[in-house]
Write a protein that holds these residues in place. Structure first.
Motif, mmCIF file in Angstrom:
data_model
loop_
_atom_site.group_PDB
_atom_site.id
_atom_site.type_symbol
_atom_site.label_atom_id
_atom_site.label_comp_id
_atom_site.label_asym_id
_atom_site.label_seq_id
_atom_site.Cartn_x
_atom_site.Cartn_y
_atom_site.Cartn_z
ATOM 1 N N ASN A 56 0.814 -1.222 0.000
ATOM 2 C CA ASN A 56 0.000 0.000 0.000
ATOM 3 C C ASN A 56 0.847 1.271 0.000
ATOM 4 O O ASN A 56 0.356 2.344 0.317
ATOM 5 N N SER A 57 2.119 1.160 -0.381
ATOM 6 C CA SER A 57 3.001 2.330 -0.399
ATOM 7 C C SER A 57 2.617 3.281 -1.533
ATOM 8 O O SER A 57 1.967 2.896 -2.515
ATOM 9 N N GLN A 58 3.027 4.522 -1.396
ATOM 10 C CA GLN A 58 2.763 5.514 -2.443
ATOM 11 C C GLN A 58 3.398 5.097 -3.759
ATOM 12 O O GLN A 58 2.817 5.302 -4.833
ATOM 13 N N LYS A 59 4.582 4.478 -3.707
ATOM 14 C CA LYS A 59 5.233 4.023 -4.939
ATOM 15 C C LYS A 59 4.340 3.051 -5.693
ATOM 16 O O LYS A 59 4.177 3.155 -6.906
ATOM 17 N N ILE A 60 3.785 2.091 -4.979
ATOM 18 C CA ILE A 60 2.934 1.083 -5.621
ATOM 19 C C ILE A 60 1.680 1.734 -6.195
ATOM 20 O O ILE A 60 1.294 1.455 -7.337
ATOM 21 N N LEU A 61 1.037 2.603 -5.422
ATOM 22 C CA LEU A 61 -0.156 3.289 -5.933
ATOM 23 C C LEU A 61 0.178 4.042 -7.223
ATOM 24 O O LEU A 61 -0.569 3.983 -8.204
ATOM 25 N N ASN A 62 1.303 4.744 -7.225
ATOM 26 C CA ASN A 62 1.722 5.495 -8.412
ATOM 27 C C ASN A 62 1.999 4.557 -9.587
ATOM 28 O O ASN A 62 1.559 4.805 -10.714
ATOM 29 N N LEU A 63 2.745 3.478 -9.324
ATOM 30 C CA LEU A 63 3.144 2.571 -10.400
ATOM 31 C C LEU A 63 1.966 1.757 -10.932
ATOM 32 O O LEU A 63 1.971 1.360 -12.102
ATOM 33 N N GLN A 64 0.966 1.517 -10.111
ATOM 34 C CA GLN A 64 -0.229 0.836 -10.602
ATOM 35 C C GLN A 64 -1.016 1.746 -11.545
ATOM 36 O O GLN A 64 -1.617 1.274 -12.502
ATOM 37 N N ARG A 65 -1.009 3.052 -11.272
ATOM 38 C CA ARG A 65 -1.662 4.019 -12.156
ATOM 39 C C ARG A 65 -0.870 4.219 -13.442
ATOM 40 O O ARG A 65 -1.418 4.329 -14.525
ATOM 41 N N ASN A 66 0.452 4.301 -13.286
ATOM 42 C CA ASN A 66 1.345 4.575 -14.399
ATOM 43 C C ASN A 66 2.663 3.855 -14.108
ATOM 44 O O ASN A 66 3.399 4.268 -13.210
ATOM 45 N N PRO A 67 2.980 2.794 -14.842
ATOM 46 C CA PRO A 67 4.154 1.972 -14.507
ATOM 47 C C PRO A 67 5.514 2.589 -14.830
ATOM 48 O O PRO A 67 6.548 1.987 -14.556
ATOM 49 N N VAL A 68 5.534 3.799 -15.381
ATOM 50 C CA VAL A 68 6.807 4.425 -15.739
ATOM 51 C C VAL A 68 7.535 4.878 -14.478
ATOM 52 O O VAL A 68 6.952 5.509 -13.595
#
Length: 157
Positions: A56-68
């Motif tokens: 549930n980290s911010q990195k994962i949330l971001n990468l799930q939205r946009n994998p770049v």
């Protein structure tokens, strides 16, 4: 030869550099479009930058939205010592135990100040099990690079 070409790491130098370093700066893209930048411990998985992070980290949330994402590994204090690599690509996010366990063990050992084991059967079983327990709440993230820039200012002489 251009200055840029003169300081670029060869493929072998880049592989050696990434294998020796331990920390990577990771940039993902936040919901508002701003970069989200963090420093993590990493290992190499099949020659690629890999790390673990909470599901549930911010990195994962971001990468799930946009994998770049972009990963920066660098070292050096003085200008003529600066070495580094910037790798941009797409994140592979997985909780597959065949990837998560070895990546988690390598990074987990680093986090607690131990050399990552090459053979888990020879590692402290309590440490191995403790790291496996921690990995239940984590994903492994592997960078699939599409662009790599590198430099070694010592090559300038």
């Amino acid at each position: 030869m251009s200055k840029r070409a003169a300081i670029k790491l060869t493929d072998e130098e880049l592989a050696d550099f990434l294998a020796k370093e331990r920390k990577v700066q990771i940039a993902s893209i936040g919901k508002d479009g701003a970069p989200h930048l963090v420093t993590m411990f990493y290992t190499l998985w099949e020659g690629k930058i890999a790390f673990t992070t909470y599901k549930n980290s911010q990195k994962i949330l971001n990468l799930q939205r946009n994998p770049v994402m972009t990963c920066l590994v660098e070292t050096g204090t003085d200008y003529n010592e600066l070495r580094g690599a910037s790798l941009t690509g797409n994140a592979l996010i997985t909780d597959d135990p065949a990837i998560l366990d070895p990546v988690g063990q390598a990074v987990g050992h680093q986090i607690i100040g131990l050399e990552p084991p090459t053979d888990l059967t020879k590692a402290d079983p309590a440490v191995v099990e403790g790291i496996r327990h921690m990995m239940r709440k984590r994903y492994a993230v592997i960078l699939e690079p599409t662009k790599i820039s590198s430099w070694d200012h010592a090559k300038l002489g």
